[in-house]
Design a protein around this motif. Structure first.
Motif, mmCIF file in Angstrom:
data_model
loop_
_atom_site.group_PDB
_atom_site.id
_atom_site.type_symbol
_atom_site.label_atom_id
_atom_site.label_comp_id
_atom_site.label_asym_id
_atom_site.label_seq_id
_atom_site.Cartn_x
_atom_site.Cartn_y
_atom_site.Cartn_z
ATOM 1 N N GLU A 57 0.854 -1.187 0.000
ATOM 2 C CA GLU A 57 0.000 0.000 0.000
ATOM 3 C C GLU A 57 0.889 1.236 0.000
ATOM 4 O O GLU A 57 1.571 1.525 0.969
ATOM 5 N N ILE A 58 0.868 1.951 -1.120
ATOM 6 C CA ILE A 58 1.667 3.158 -1.266
ATOM 7 C C ILE A 58 0.881 4.353 -0.713
ATOM 8 O O ILE A 58 1.432 5.220 -0.062
ATOM 9 N N SER A 59 -0.402 4.403 -1.000
ATOM 10 C CA SER A 59 -1.299 5.443 -0.496
ATOM 11 C C SER A 59 -2.704 4.854 -0.475
ATOM 12 O O SER A 59 -2.893 3.690 -0.809
ATOM 13 N N ASP A 60 -3.694 5.670 -0.124
ATOM 14 C CA ASP A 60 -5.075 5.186 -0.113
ATOM 15 C C ASP A 60 -5.522 4.689 -1.485
ATOM 16 O O ASP A 60 -6.353 3.795 -1.586
ATOM 17 N N LEU A 61 -4.984 5.281 -2.537
ATOM 18 C CA LEU A 61 -5.424 4.930 -3.889
ATOM 19 C C LEU A 61 -4.419 4.123 -4.688
ATOM 20 O O LEU A 61 -4.737 3.665 -5.783
ATOM 21 N N ILE A 62 -3.224 3.938 -4.182
ATOM 22 C CA ILE A 62 -2.201 3.204 -4.935
ATOM 23 C C ILE A 62 -1.808 1.965 -4.150
ATOM 24 O O ILE A 62 -1.223 2.050 -3.069
ATOM 25 N N ARG A 63 -2.148 0.805 -4.709
ATOM 26 C CA ARG A 63 -1.790 -0.477 -4.111
ATOM 27 C C ARG A 63 -1.342 -1.420 -5.211
ATOM 28 O O ARG A 63 -1.916 -1.443 -6.297
#
Length: 143
Positions: A57-63
């Motif tokens: 999980e890089i951010s809430d929107l990038i996985r």
């Protein structure tokens, strides 16, 4: 959470190595579950310690998600992910330049990160695991 794209990558026994590398380059810690932990293989199978599912999980929107290939998972067998391109886009120049530099280390740069005719800064490379990437840094409005 709004709809988002979560690429799923398959590797031929080196999923943990690849995701540890990606996590370090992108500032995140991957999580893993093995085929053995899921009870997905018979006792003694050589793939017990391979990754059945991993996430980064890089951010809430990038996985990103990952799995090692086990014989029989696909009809064509394992094929290096040259049909997958992961695209990092946005206007955070420092973060995107850093990602390009770190992820391309040990790989092959097809196009250096440079200003393009459409106004953005763009580059493309294949990382050391055979995965294709592109980075597009949006230029500020009016440039």
């Amino acid at each position: 959470m709004p709809a988002a794209l979560h690429p799923y990558l398959n590797f031929n026994g080196n999923a943990r190595e690849a995701f540890d590398f990606y996590g370090e380059a992108l500032g995140s810690t991957p999580t893993y579950a093995t085929f053995g932990e899921f009870g997905a293989l018979p006792e003694g199978h050589p793939g017990m310690d391979l990754i059945m599912h991993g996430s980064l999980e890089i951010s809430d929107l990038i996985r990103l998600y990952v799995s090692d290939y086990i014989e029989g998972m696909t009809p064509d067998g394992f094929v290096v992910g040259n049909n997958v391109t992961l695209s990092l886009m946005g206007d955070d120049e420092a973060t995107l330049r850093s990602a390009f530099e770190k992820l391309s280390a040990g790989g092959t740069v097809q196009m250096p990160l440079e200003k393009q005719m459409w106004g953005d800064t763009y580059g493309a490379f294949t990382d050391r695991f055979g995965v294709n990437w592109q980075v597009n840094i949006s230029s500020p409005a009016g440039e």
